[in-house]
Motif scaffolding. Structure first.
Motif, PDB file in Angstrom:
ATOM      1  N   LEU A  10       6.151   8.297 -13.925  1.00  0.00           N
ATOM      2  CA  LEU A  10       5.646   9.293 -14.861  1.00  0.00           C
ATOM      3  C   LEU A  10       5.130   8.585 -16.102  1.00  0.00           C
ATOM      4  O   LEU A  10       5.830   7.755 -16.687  1.00  0.00           O
ATOM      5  N   THR A  89      -3.139  12.234 -11.437  1.00  0.00           N
ATOM      6  CA  THR A  89      -1.886  12.492 -10.747  1.00  0.00           C
ATOM      7  C   THR A  89      -2.120  12.617  -9.248  1.00  0.00           C
ATOM      8  O   THR A  89      -2.948  13.408  -8.802  1.00  0.00           O
ATOM      9  N   GLN A 114       4.126   7.710  -5.907  1.00  0.00           N
ATOM     10  CA  GLN A 114       3.706   8.855  -6.713  1.00  0.00           C
ATOM     11  C   GLN A 114       3.417   8.419  -8.140  1.00  0.00           C
ATOM     12  O   GLN A 114       4.248   7.770  -8.791  1.00  0.00           O
ATOM     13  N   THR A 116       2.396  10.280 -11.703  1.00  0.00           N
ATOM     14  CA  THR A 116       2.277  11.557 -12.385  1.00  0.00           C
ATOM     15  C   THR A 116       1.921  11.308 -13.838  1.00  0.00           C
ATOM     16  O   THR A 116       2.615  10.556 -14.528  1.00  0.00           O
ATOM     17  N   SER A 118       1.343  13.069 -17.417  1.00  0.00           N
ATOM     18  CA  SER A 118       1.616  14.288 -18.171  1.00  0.00           C
ATOM     19  C   SER A 118       0.650  14.414 -19.341  1.00  0.00           C
ATOM     20  O   SER A 118       0.222  13.413 -19.915  1.00  0.00           O
TER      21      SER A 118
END
Length: 119
Positions: A10, A89, A114, A116, A118
């Motif tokens: 993230l 993302t 993954q 991601t 924000s």
């Protein structure tokens, strides 16, 4: 042949991230190595590729932000991602095979990592 992607996570918009892909079972210098990505509900799309001779091609929309590199001695390919945006993302996949932008040009795939972003 195994490709193991790692390094996802993230990150805030505007940040940077580097994902890695460790390759085993093949002689890295004999293959093109590529990154693709797939967002939920979308098709897998080309990100960047690097040929056995070091030549690189990146998706037009990602040029200047994403850079592919490889270390043949470590059997590893990297994707450096800068100025990340929420639309980046996706699950990022590494692949080994023939040079090009097509998914079907690559015979070997990693499991994906993954990323991601924000807002």
């Amino acid at each position: 042949v195994q490709l193991q992607a790692s390094g996802g996570g993230l990150v805030q918009a505007g940040g940077s991230l580097r994902v890695s892909c460790a390759v085993s079972g093949v002689t890295l210098s004999n293959y093109a190595l590529a990154w693709f990505r797939q967002a939920p509900g979308k098709e897998r799309e080309f990100v960047a590729t690097m040929g056995w001779n070091g030549g690189t091609v990146a998706a037009d929309s990602l040029k200047g932000r994403f850079t592919i590199s490889r270390d043949n001695a470590k059997n590893t390919v990297y994707l450096q991602m800068n100025s990340l945006k929420p639309e980046d993302t996706a699950v990022y996949y590494c692949a080994a095979g023939a040079f090009g932008r097509r998914v079907d040009g690559y015979a070997y795939w990693g499991q994906g990592t993954q990323v991601t972003v924000s807002s």
